[in-house]
Design a protein around this motif. Structure first.
Motif, PDB file in Angstrom:
ATOM      1  N   TRP A  36      -0.821  11.559  -7.069  1.00  0.00           N
ATOM      2  CA  TRP A  36       0.348  10.730  -7.794  1.00  0.00           C
ATOM      3  C   TRP A  36       0.096   9.145  -7.815  1.00  0.00           C
ATOM      4  O   TRP A  36      -0.703   8.571  -7.049  1.00  0.00           O
ATOM      5  N   ASP A  37       0.265   8.747  -9.016  1.00  0.00           N
ATOM      6  CA  ASP A  37       0.502   7.048  -9.011  1.00  0.00           C
ATOM      7  C   ASP A  37       1.981   6.666  -8.640  1.00  0.00           C
ATOM      8  O   ASP A  37       3.059   7.329  -9.264  1.00  0.00           O
ATOM      9  N   TYR A  55       4.932   4.082  -8.665  1.00  0.00           N
ATOM     10  CA  TYR A  55       5.502   2.694  -9.009  1.00  0.00           C
ATOM     11  C   TYR A  55       6.744   2.393  -8.428  1.00  0.00           C
ATOM     12  O   TYR A  55       7.603   3.180  -8.195  1.00  0.00           O
ATOM     13  N   GLU A 115       5.805  17.604 -16.901  1.00  0.00           N
ATOM     14  CA  GLU A 115       5.132  16.459 -17.046  1.00  0.00           C
ATOM     15  C   GLU A 115       4.543  15.719 -15.768  1.00  0.00           C
ATOM     16  O   GLU A 115       4.137  14.883 -15.920  1.00  0.00           O
ATOM     17  N   ARG A 158       6.475  14.432 -13.079  1.00  0.00           N
ATOM     18  CA  ARG A 158       7.302  12.998 -12.885  1.00  0.00           C
ATOM     19  C   ARG A 158       8.491  13.400 -11.960  1.00  0.00           C
ATOM     20  O   ARG A 158       9.284  14.290 -12.206  1.00  0.00           O
ATOM     21  N   TYR A 159       8.463  12.221 -11.001  1.00  0.00           N
ATOM     22  CA  TYR A 159       9.845  12.551  -9.971  1.00  0.00           C
ATOM     23  C   TYR A 159      10.044  11.233  -9.704  1.00  0.00           C
ATOM     24  O   TYR A 159       9.505  10.247  -9.657  1.00  0.00           O
ATOM     25  N   TYR A 173       9.175   5.844  -8.272  1.00  0.00           N
ATOM     26  CA  TYR A 173       8.821   6.651  -9.396  1.00  0.00           C
ATOM     27  C   TYR A 173       7.525   7.105  -9.140  1.00  0.00           C
ATOM     28  O   TYR A 173       6.339   6.510  -8.925  1.00  0.00           O
ATOM     29  N   LEU A 174       7.322   8.501  -9.455  1.00  0.00           N
ATOM     30  CA  LEU A 174       5.902   9.018  -9.223  1.00  0.00           C
ATOM     31  C   LEU A 174       5.548   9.574 -10.436  1.00  0.00           C
ATOM     32  O   LEU A 174       6.437  10.538 -11.068  1.00  0.00           O
ATOM     33  N   GLU A 175       4.183   9.602 -10.756  1.00  0.00           N
ATOM     34  CA  GLU A 175       3.761  10.242 -11.860  1.00  0.00           C
ATOM     35  C   GLU A 175       2.360  10.610 -11.711  1.00  0.00           C
ATOM     36  O   GLU A 175       1.622  10.194 -10.564  1.00  0.00           O
ATOM     37  N   LYS A 176       2.223  11.778 -12.014  1.00  0.00           N
ATOM     38  CA  LYS A 176       1.027  12.805 -11.958  1.00  0.00           C
ATOM     39  C   LYS A 176      -0.235  11.829 -12.039  1.00  0.00           C
ATOM     40  O   LYS A 176      -0.279  11.435 -13.250  1.00  0.00           O
ATOM     41  N   LYS A 209      -3.731  10.808 -13.317  1.00  0.00           N
ATOM     42  CA  LYS A 209      -4.898  11.233 -14.290  1.00  0.00           C
ATOM     43  C   LYS A 209      -5.888  11.453 -13.439  1.00  0.00           C
ATOM     44  O   LYS A 209      -6.568  10.715 -12.767  1.00  0.00           O
TER      45      LYS A 209
END
Length: 139
Positions: free
Chosen positions: A31-32, A34, A119, A121-122, A133-136, A138
């Protein structure tokens, strides 16, 4: 009769598998991270304590570094500025919470799902209402 029993068994198997996949920890993966900033205060801002920020030279603005997170079955691996910190955590399936201690601070986040989970995102909400904010990541 045999056909109906077969259909019922297949349905039970699929429903059982679907429930199993939703009850497992959805955060396993890379995860990235933010930071979500609350600037609703007149002269202040607030954000989650483990968000790394840098104050500008004139001390009038801040910038945040993206934190990388890899979640395994047993560990959270936080990476920032080429340095990785690995810590234990617990995930409560029933309450959809994740708890851990990072830099001597205890965290207990509710895992909030954004409607399109495909997508990746959590949003994590801490007890003090701060958000992450977590984003899968890349690959």
């Amino acid at each position: 009769m045999i056909k109906r029993v077969f259909i019922v068994l297949i349905t039970i198997i699929f429903v059982g598998q679907a429930n199993k996949s939703f009850s497992q920890n959805p955060l396993i993966g890379a995860w990235d991270v933010y930071c979500v900033v609350d600037n609703s205060g007149e002269n202040s801002i607030s954000f989650c304590d483990f968000c790394a920020f840098k104050l500008s030279d004139d001390q009038k603005s801040i910038s945040f570094n993206i934190l990388k997170l890899k979640v395994t079955e047993e560990k959270l691996n936080f990476t920032r500025d080429e340095s990785t910190k690995s810590i234990d955590y617990s995930y409560n399936e029933k309450e959809s919470t994740i708890e851990f201690t990072y830099l001597n601070q205890e965290y207990s986040f509710i895992v909030l799902t954004i409607m399109d989970v495909s997508e990746g995102r959590y949003i994590l909400q801490n007890k003090d209402s701060s958000l992450v904010y977590l984003e899968k990541a890349k690959e």
